[in-house]
Design a protein around this motif. Structure first.
Motif, PDB file in Angstrom:
ATOM      1  N   ALA A  85       0.852  -1.205   0.000  1.00 42.79           N
ATOM      2  CA  ALA A  85       0.000   0.000   0.000  1.00 42.79           C
ATOM      3  C   ALA A  85       0.879   1.242   0.000  1.00 42.79           C
ATOM      4  O   ALA A  85       1.833   1.355   0.770  1.00 42.79           O
ATOM      5  N   VAL A  86       0.546   2.197  -0.862  1.00 40.80           N
ATOM      6  CA  VAL A  86       1.292   3.457  -0.973  1.00 40.80           C
ATOM      7  C   VAL A  86       0.274   4.594  -1.022  1.00 40.80           C
ATOM      8  O   VAL A  86      -0.707   4.517  -1.788  1.00 40.80           O
ATOM      9  N   PRO A 118       0.289   5.617 -10.433  1.00 36.89           N
ATOM     10  CA  PRO A 118       1.000   5.253  -9.197  1.00 36.89           C
ATOM     11  C   PRO A 118       2.329   4.604  -9.509  1.00 36.89           C
ATOM     12  O   PRO A 118       2.538   4.114 -10.599  1.00 36.89           O
ATOM     13  N   PRO A 119       3.245   4.614  -8.497  1.00 35.36           N
ATOM     14  CA  PRO A 119       4.547   3.962  -8.701  1.00 35.36           C
ATOM     15  C   PRO A 119       4.390   2.452  -8.586  1.00 35.36           C
ATOM     16  O   PRO A 119       4.346   1.910  -7.478  1.00 35.36           O
ATOM     17  N   ARG A 127      -5.120  -1.498  -7.458  1.00 31.63           N
ATOM     18  CA  ARG A 127      -6.415  -0.931  -7.112  1.00 31.63           C
ATOM     19  C   ARG A 127      -6.156   0.447  -6.452  1.00 31.63           C
ATOM     20  O   ARG A 127      -5.230   0.586  -5.634  1.00 31.63           O
ATOM     21  N   THR A 128      -6.963   1.407  -6.776  1.00 31.19           N
ATOM     22  CA  THR A 128      -6.794   2.775  -6.226  1.00 31.19           C
ATOM     23  C   THR A 128      -8.025   3.148  -5.426  1.00 31.19           C
ATOM     24  O   THR A 128      -9.157   2.977  -5.900  1.00 31.19           O
ATOM     25  N   VAL A 129      -7.790   3.682  -4.210  1.00 32.80           N
ATOM     26  CA  VAL A 129      -8.886   4.087  -3.327  1.00 32.80           C
ATOM     27  C   VAL A 129      -8.698   5.586  -3.028  1.00 32.80           C
ATOM     28  O   VAL A 129      -7.643   6.009  -2.538  1.00 32.80           O
ATOM     29  N   GLY A 130      -9.682   6.425  -3.346  1.00 33.82           N
ATOM     30  CA  GLY A 130      -9.594   7.853  -3.079  1.00 33.82           C
ATOM     31  C   GLY A 130      -9.822   8.169  -1.606  1.00 33.82           C
ATOM     32  O   GLY A 130     -10.626   7.529  -0.928  1.00 33.82           O
ATOM     33  N   VAL A 131      -9.084   9.154  -1.109  1.00 32.96           N
ATOM     34  CA  VAL A 131      -9.183   9.587   0.288  1.00 32.96           C
ATOM     35  C   VAL A 131      -9.729  11.019   0.286  1.00 32.96           C
ATOM     36  O   VAL A 131      -9.337  11.839  -0.557  1.00 32.96           O
ATOM     37  N   PRO A 132     -10.583  11.414   1.241  1.00 28.91           N
ATOM     38  CA  PRO A 132     -11.185  12.761   1.236  1.00 28.91           C
ATOM     39  C   PRO A 132     -10.188  13.889   1.324  1.00 28.91           C
ATOM     40  O   PRO A 132     -10.461  14.997   0.847  1.00 28.91           O
ATOM     41  N   ASP A 133      -8.983  13.655   1.896  1.00 25.87           N
ATOM     42  CA  ASP A 133      -8.025  14.746   2.013  1.00 25.87           C
ATOM     43  C   ASP A 133      -7.260  15.001   0.724  1.00 25.87           C
ATOM     44  O   ASP A 133      -6.276  15.740   0.703  1.00 25.87           O
ATOM     45  N   ALA A 140      -1.237  -2.546  -4.611  1.00 21.90           N
ATOM     46  CA  ALA A 140      -0.640  -3.291  -5.738  1.00 21.90           C
ATOM     47  C   ALA A 140      -0.183  -4.658  -5.261  1.00 21.90           C
ATOM     48  O   ALA A 140       0.273  -4.828  -4.132  1.00 21.90           O
ATOM     49  N   VAL A 141      -0.337  -5.627  -6.117  1.00 23.81           N
ATOM     50  CA  VAL A 141       0.168  -6.969  -5.853  1.00 23.81           C
ATOM     51  C   VAL A 141       1.126  -7.332  -6.975  1.00 23.81           C
ATOM     52  O   VAL A 141       0.878  -7.047  -8.146  1.00 23.81           O
ATOM     53  N   ASP A 142       2.217  -7.940  -6.625  1.00 27.85           N
ATOM     54  CA  ASP A 142       3.239  -8.300  -7.603  1.00 27.85           C
ATOM     55  C   ASP A 142       2.934  -9.692  -8.158  1.00 27.85           C
ATOM     56  O   ASP A 142       2.972 -10.677  -7.408  1.00 27.85           O
TER      57      ASP A 142
END
Length: 472
Positions: A85-86, A118-119, A127-133, A140-142
């Motif tokens: 997770a990044v 994303p890197p 998978r990308t999850v948006g954050v309110p801030d 990511a899974v390799d």
């Protein structure tokens, strides 16, 4: 496989080797197909598992974001177990989370100038999850983690496959040896038969298998060859016996014809040399000449008659009562030989036969009985039905026929009297003609035991009652 390759493959190699090699090739191909199938199936399943874990982790991250978790705590809550997770800001720079991948893997890297991306590594599942801030959580899974599992699986499959092929090869050598043992038995049997052991056979216990059927066919072939050899030997023996009989027949015929021909020649020369002889002597010579000529003619006629019968001369078949024919022949013989008595014991017995030929058989049998019985003796003529056969017995009061000669009397020109008297014994063709006629009717003529004299028995197929009425 082309014809040339097939020829090179089969030349110089045993059937056992070819069967074993072909089976091993088939098994190896099957193992390769199974291995590839398992490898592809496992890889697809691992990818589905990764996607499922990634979706679950993304769903968990969404729940955490909804509950107000942000920043490093959010990353720590969803990072781990093969998923990295990044947390990135709006510019795409890392805010929290490690870019290091699993041990032995290249690290995750940023993508300069592409803040929207994303890197991640090439081929990663993301998978990308948006954050309110305003930040974004990238999960990511390799997929490379599957490579270690697949590599270990491939090593195991190759090792197991090699061991399996070795075990199959050993088992095939034993199984093929046992399965092809009947071929070795056939080879040994063929060699033994070639060496002179004609009665050798395989006798397979089962004939519902390919080798069993082959062994049974091999035995059938040997039986047929042996039967053909026996028939050929029998035919050769019969040909030799026929040649001997023919030579004896020609010798006897020449002997039989020499006497009347010599007599005719002598009498003719007497008439030529003595033209002035008295009339009574010339008459006696002429009478004797006629008698000898008739004797020679009768002998030739009998020989031709026998040849015609054996060649299958047609018969004028009809319903005939043997009792009636027997009575007529008995009356004729008594008129020709006044001192002879013929007793007839007959009941109506119908046969499908040529009446003229049956009368000829009875005449020959009665003439044989007259010649070998006393001049004033009695001959019994018995006619009866025996099941589906009609039986005619002619019994004389002569010396009888020894058992050793009971078949020889039916040979041509055979007489049992040592003196070979023509007047007492005839030419020796009466009984052969009678037997030939009997067999032409589908019956037989033979000598049977008798308390006194000789008993000759004629057998013919009897007619049933309905057939008798139809014949009438």
């Amino acid at each position: 496989m082309t014809a040339s390759l097939r020829a090179r493959w089969t030349s110089g190699r045993s059937l056992r080797f070819r069967v074993t090699a072909l089976v091993l090739v088939v098994v190896a191909l099957a193992l390769v197909v199974i291995g590839v199938t398992v490898d592809l199936a496992l890889d697809a399943q691992l990818r589905r598992d990764q996607q499922s874990r990634l979706d679950d982790r993304a769903a968990r991250a969404g729940l955490l974001v909804a509950s107000g978790t942000t920043g490093a705590p959010l990353v720590e809550a969803v990072d781990g177990q093969g998923i990295r997770a990044v947390l990135l800001d709006a510019a795409g720079r890392r805010v929290a989370g490690s870019t290091d991948g699993p041990p032995g893997r290249p690290p995750m890297r940023d993508r300069p100038g592409r803040p929207d991306r994303p890197p991640v590594r090439e081929g990663d599942l993301v998978r990308t999850v948006g954050v309110p801030d305003g930040t974004r959580l990238v999960l990511a899974v390799d997929p490379g983690e599957n490579d270690e599992v697949l590599a270990r699986l491939r090593v195991v499959m190759v090792g197991v496959g090699a061991l399996g092929l070795g075990a199959v090869a050993l088992a095939l050598l034993a199984v093929v040896r046992v399965a092809l043992r009947p071929l070795d038995d056939m080879t040994a049997a063929a060699r033994d038969i070639a060496g002179g052991e004609r009665g050798r056979r395989l006798r397979p216990e089962r004939t519902d298998t390919e080798l069993g059927r082959t062994a049974a066919a091999f035995d059938d072939m040997l039986d047929a060859l042996e039967d053909a050899q026996v028939r050929a030997e029998d035919a050769a023996a019969e040909a030799r016996r026929s040649e001997v009989r023919t030579r004896r027949f020609l010798s006897d015929a020449a002997h039989e014809l020499r006497t009347p021909v010599t007599g005719v020649q002598t009498l003719a020369e007497s008439l030529v040399r003595q033209p002035d002889a008295d009339l009574a002597r010339r008459e006696r010579i002429a009478t004797t000449l006629v008698r000898e000529t008739r004797r020679a003619g009768a002998l030739v006629a009998d020989m031709l008659e026998l040849a015609r019968i054996e060649d299958g001369a047609p018969l004028d078949r009809r319903a005939v009562d043997l009792a009636e024919l027997a009575a007529a022949e008995a009356e004729r013989v008594e008129l020709l030989a006044p001192g002879m008595t013929v007793e007839v014991d007959a009941s109506p017995t119908w046969v499908d036969a040529d009446p003229g030929r049956i009368a000829q058989i009875l005449a020959n049998l009665l003439e044989n009985a007259r010649r070998h019985g006393p001049p004033d003796g009695t001959v019994r003529l018995e006619v009866s039905g025996d099941g589906e056969q009609a039986v005619v017995d002619v019994v004389d009061e002569g010396p009888g026929i020894p058992p050793a000669d009971r078949e020889r009397v039916f040979d041509r020109l055979v007489r049992l009297d040592d003196a070979r008297s023509r007047d007492a014994g005839g030419a020796g063709l009466g009984l052969p003609i009678a037997r030939a006629l009997a067999r032409a009717h589908g019956g037989d003529l033979r000598v049977v035991d008798s308390e006194r004299g000789a008993r000759l028995r004629l057998t013919l197929g009897a007619l049933r009652t309905g057939e008798q009425e139809e014949g009438l």
